[in-house]
Design a protein around this motif. Sequence first.
Motif, short mmCIF file in Angstrom:
data_model
loop_
_atom_site.label_atom_id
_atom_site.label_comp_id
_atom_site.label_asym_id
_atom_site.label_seq_id
_atom_site.Cartn_x
_atom_site.Cartn_y
_atom_site.Cartn_z
N ASN A 223 30.22 36.93 39.61
CA ASN A 223 31.59 36.90 39.06
C ASN A 223 32.54 36.27 40.08
O ASN A 223 32.66 36.71 41.21
CB ASN A 223 32.04 38.30 38.70
N GLU A 224 33.21 35.22 39.65
CA GLU A 224 34.05 34.49 40.59
C GLU A 224 35.49 35.01 40.49
O GLU A 224 35.94 35.44 39.44
CB GLU A 224 34.05 33.01 40.20
N THR A 225 36.16 35.01 41.61
CA THR A 225 37.58 35.39 41.58
C THR A 225 38.38 34.12 41.79
O THR A 225 38.99 33.91 42.82
CB THR A 225 37.88 36.36 42.73
N ARG A 226 38.29 33.26 40.79
CA ARG A 226 39.09 32.03 40.89
C ARG A 226 40.15 32.05 39.82
O ARG A 226 39.86 32.35 38.66
CB ARG A 226 38.19 30.81 40.69
N ARG A 227 41.36 31.78 40.24
CA ARG A 227 42.47 31.80 39.27
C ARG A 227 42.28 30.63 38.31
O ARG A 227 42.02 29.50 38.72
CB ARG A 227 43.81 31.64 39.99
N THR A 228 42.34 30.96 37.03
CA THR A 228 42.26 29.88 36.04
C THR A 228 43.46 29.98 35.11
O THR A 228 44.01 31.06 34.91
CB THR A 228 40.99 30.02 35.19
N THR A 229 43.83 28.86 34.58
CA THR A 229 45.00 28.88 33.68
C THR A 229 44.74 29.78 32.49
O THR A 229 45.66 30.31 31.90
CB THR A 229 45.28 27.45 33.16
#
Lengths: 579, 737, 286
Positions: free
Chosen positions: C2-8
Amino acid sequence: MTTKQVREIQRPRRWDAPFSPEMSEADVERLRTVRPFSLMDEAKFSEKVPLRGILRNDCRIQRYDAGEIVIRQGDYGNSAFLILEGTALVSLAALPPEVLGRAAPASPSWLKTLARFWNRPRVAESRPGIRDSLQCGTAAKGTLQVFLQDFPGILAADQMLRMDQGQLFGELSALTRTPRSATVIAEGPCEMVELRWQGFRDILRRDESLRRHVEALYRKHSLHGHLRATPLLSELSDDLLRRIADETIFESFGDFEWNRDFQSFQADDAARRIESEPVIASEGDRADGLILIRNGFARISRRHGSGHQTIAYAGKGQTFGLRELAHNWRTDGRRPWALSLRAVGYVDVLRIPQLAIEQYVLPCIDEALLPPLLPETEPGAMSRAGERRGLPREMELETGLLEFLVEHRLVNGTEAMLIDLDRCTRCDDCVRACAALHDNNPRFLRAGPRHENWMIAGACMHCADPVCMIGCPTGAIGRDESTGTVIINPQTCIGCGTCAASCPYSNIQMVDIRDSSGAPIVDSRSGTPVQQATKCDLCAGLAGGPACQNACPHSALTRIDLTTPWPLFQLTRAAGNHP
Amino acid sequence: MNVPRDGNKRSWNRPNDLWQCSADEHSSCGGTGLHAAETANCLPQPSLRLRRGAFALACTALVTGILVALLCGPARNDLLSPGPLAHAHARMLVGNGARKCSSCHGAGDHTLTDWIRDAVSSGRHIAVSQSQLCMDCHNQSLLQQFALLPHNVAPERLAAITAASSRGTVPMGLGAPVNERGELACASCHREHHGTDFNLAALTDQQCQTCHASHIHSFETNHPDFHDWPVVRTSSIRFDHNAHALKHFPGKEASFDCRACHVNDARGNVKLVAPFEISCAKCHSGQVYGEESSSWTFFQLPMLDTAALAGAGHPVGDWPAACEGDFDGAFPAPMKLLLAADPEVLALLNRYGPDFQWSDIDPANPEHLADAARLVWAVKRLLLALSVSTQSEIRERIERALGESGTLESAVDWEGLVLGLSPADVAEARQRWLPELQKELTLDLHDTPGEKAAGTLAFDNAVFGRPARLARKQDDDSVLAENPLARLLNGEPDTGPPTTTPEVRHVDAGSDTGTVRNPYTESPPVVGNEELLTENPLASGAPLSEIASSIPVTVTASRDPAVAKLPDPAPGGWYRNDRWFSISYKATRHEDPVLKNWIDVALRHADAPAVRASTASLLVADAGATGACLECHAVSGIEGGHDAFRWSLQYRDTSVREFTRFSHAPHDIQSDLTDCTRCHQLNNDAGLASAVEGAGEFASDFAPLLRASCAACHRKGGAPSGCVDCHNYHVGSKVVE
Amino acid sequence: MNETRRTTSSRPVRARAGTFRWKGVAIALIAAVAVWFMAGMQNNSLWRDGYTTGYVLIGSLFFLAAFNLRKKLPFLPGIGSASVWMRLHIYVAFFSIAVFAGHVGWHVPNGGFERCLAGLYVLVAGSGIYGLFLTRRVPRLLTATGYEVVFEQIPQRRRQLVQQARSIVLETAQTTDVIARFYVNHVAAFLEQRRSLAYAVAPSMRRSKALVGDLNELDRYLSGSQRDSGRRLAELVREKEDLDFHHAMQGRLKLWLFAHIGMTYGLLVFSVLHGILAHAFGGGLR
């Protein structure tokens, strides 16, 4: 035009800015004594990029104290680690961010921004602060230094994996430009060598054994976690999972640097384009296993007339083929793939053989959660609606738009700039806002591929698979560790143009830099103007998101994540463009 | 779509730059000419934003410029004026263009900078306020002192009124826009610049209710009721509407019509009472100067026990035999007043108290006799003095008696006191009664009483015994023949206007048919008075013809034998009565100057010491004709410490604005209101006395006026019923016509 | 993993802000009515309601004008996105129009100065409403052309077209003069000259369509390669048409903004002076 007096500097090159200035010959010697470096044959390396050079410039030796975090899950690492001394612990379970001390992105004070706005240079692309010779700005041992108090307490023993001397880790992120899959903590005081990916990649290219070693490592560590992270398999016991892992086949499709021939590829005829895409699973073939997309994007299509119709696309972490497998298992049938899966660009997939699925997975899932049986029709003659029923609803995007996104590989974008031309008054406020935050140098073009009233403007999409980062000699272009934003560090960019060339969407511009007086800066050796790569940095750290989006009076402009169709679907439906 | 010509080498377009280079390759140079290739030529062009900025700046500059020019220019006033003024103001300002604004606005002849400073200092900068300028012109119609205070009344008075009204006036809503001194700007109600026909005085009911919190929805619904207004006002005339309407008028051909007596004043605001001649004379001339009127004794010789006096060694000298007997006889008030001029006599009178009469003298008491003698001589001297110079003597004596010589100068009409009474008349009386008097007093023969006694014997006794008036009825001619003023009268034209000058009448002794044997048992004036008082003057209601003929055209009328046959009304004037040895007066008309003056003199000195006071009150309460005045006219009020006789009626003063205004005129023309009774209802069970001033308990003979009767017409959709239709805001100022 | 990357996609999806919202306008009008009521109350209490409505009006004027400022300073934190400002701009504008009506008492002011002021306001408000219509309508027209160009780059794109056209003509000229003649006589005027004002007012494709038709007509005099050049020329003509259309339409949008903003400043100056006068000549008490 009057010739301006010209300022000359040394054109920066690779290794002008070593990974760490502290690396000494002694250190290099020491590294040569430890495995795997000791096993490497210098002869295999070119004299332009010698092994010693790599060790000298692309490596650094880091020391950690007990409990200190080496890499954090989710970070975008650009480097691999090798333990020289001591042991480290890998946590298999996700740790809460506060435990990891993940810092919110530091946003510049708006007063600073304002001041910067007032005395913004009149000259385009001026770099007042530029030094005579650019040098790497990345400080020794990154800013992050977080300790995990009584980590044994936080990490249950069964969720930990001990690594000791000679262990290589973090290589996956370094190679696949993916975020760190796990957190690594120094168990005791330990010493590690960190290779930045440019160097690491060179070594792999030259050294067979290490490459195999890396593969083995992946199967050993990451695969387990990866499978565990897959919703379908998350419930299984570790034992079953390990067995599955053992049987999983590790495949990769497409060209790792697919972007090189993307432009020419675009010119090609649509039908042949699809044909030329490497097939992962072909419609009508035997459904031989569950396909897990580990990295990259794949097009889901079905034969339509004499061509292929894109129905959806699958990204990282998504599975393909469960429906067929489940159908065959339950009805003991022999149904082939109902759809094709094609690699868009470069794709890593894991194929779990049909047997393993039927043995370990399907029995553990209750009937209700299983996908519905396939309709009893001849393959290929299935109604599109029938196809659709099998797909998640967010897949129900207008085909034209789908094709458009996939064809242009826009599905790669996590922050694509989407403009609804039906609302855009072409006032260019977005460009102005952008320029206002970047010393009056806009960082995108309000132009780009469009489908009907949707335009993907020429702003960096901050791709899930940022090919631009491939081959940057200095690592000037990299991902912000917390946000994943792809940022170019002007201090270390040497203007080689690699990134700009490799960006398939030509959203990186090489610009001639000037000093504050406007005099172009030229290389003292060749006398040619020095350039730098520029692109959208998503207004790094500006509160409230990118200025372009906030500056649009008619909210025609949106930064949107295209890696899954869902946000776009929501938007188009909100915009009433959905049938 | 503008696909870049050279792939990634294209450069950003910079809309932020104020200058754009339109040279194809270098849209990024921002017009600085800083191209990568120095050979390329730069085509700088102003960017859209630069142009727009310039345009906006130009617009602003233009507007500002125009404004400044106008503000400094001559046409400034006309341009700044937010609209035409109302007629009156506009007319006033015609011509003086330059002062147009400044004549009403303090800011008028200031500059823009002053205005700004004024605005930021919240109106402290420009000293003179607009309301002050209003006052410069409107200084007549408004009380300057309270001009800007609510209702133009002193705060304390307003507070009092507020407290009085049970409906509190706590302002609701925002409250009035008053300043710290509680003042209101004129402009808060009178809003100008709304066109020539705009009504500046217009005020809505809600606006009244800014301060008057107790919400009056409309006049007909919940306007406060009138507290017995307007009947609370007392009248200085004793007139009982009830009695006239119910008792006296029924049976007569004249109907009891309000409009017969009540007429509008000049403005039509107030109903006035028509003069006596029109309203009352028809019936009441009789009581005032007709035969029913009684006479007023001015001077009278008392009846003396001359023997006793002589015996006590106090001879009174010459004295008519007819006046000899027990001490008796009236002591007329005027005589007492005149005698009081002599300090010695005054002291004497004081000793005997205010209502001293001759009968109080005790013949057995030597002191009494001495005093009596002194009095008698005083009377004799008075008679002599009067016979020498009547008016000056009276004046002198009154002034002395009342001890205010000079101060009476203006107050008293001296001729009026004895109008028509000449010394000659008095002399004649003296001759007839005391022929020796002059000699006596000049020779001062106090010690020869015998002669006096003798002298008195010569007096014809038969003359006495019958009252003069009856005698005169018997044989006019003789009376006229003997009238000493006959020649004067003959000189007048027969059809001459009724003379207002009273003449002296000589009563012939011979023509006397005695009815009363001993006239001194009671004094005739008193009897007359009693008669007047006991009998209601209107009860008998003399026939109109009689009343008409009773207006004193007496002389001519009585000279005509035909008229002589009729029961002759007694004409007014001075009378000498040889039977009662008295000089008396009879009113000649309503508002008879003589009586009026005597009453005024008397009332003026109600506050005088004991005797004077008594004399005064006696004078007024005299059984004689003066009493008849009191029959209708009330003594009331205090003017400068004195009782005053309100001869004329007091009316509402409509020349000063009050909180409420009412005018009869517009109501009269309403067909159904012409008969006043629509609003003014008689209150049948109210007594007469109570309706008169001075009487303690007031109860009108009219029923209170009810709001309902007004609201019958003044209601929504009917006659105007707004606050300002009946109420004034500006109070206490003179009404400007 | 699970990635913690901000996405729109984590941001809330925007509602359709571009569309005109009756709800907002209704609220604005209701607010205006409230102001009227307030003013009425004051009037009944002998206060000068003009000051209330006046201050509300001038306040909203400055707020409306501030929109331009916000555009100039996009990086200030917490000032809200331009789209929110735009919406508020529209609602407050309608609000102010209603308040204005109450302020002038539903009739044309009598005074010369006030006439000008009211006139200016009406002009600005009117242009605003026109602009509202324009910003909703024009984008769709532009999109319909399927062509995109940045306004600032239109001139240079024009020049490029001419150059391309000339080069095409020149290369055909070696084999045939048909195209060259046609170009000189008809196409040149269309490609190399600006369009008339009439076109800016009411753009029509008549001319270009005719030209393209005629170019196709030429085919009968041309050989294969020449025809191809003809096609390319026609293509350029079509693009010129689109270019001109964009120039006209985008120009219209920009021109409108010229007027709207240009007059705004004048209006502000006027209304400030008006306010000062209202205080100086207010007739209150000192």
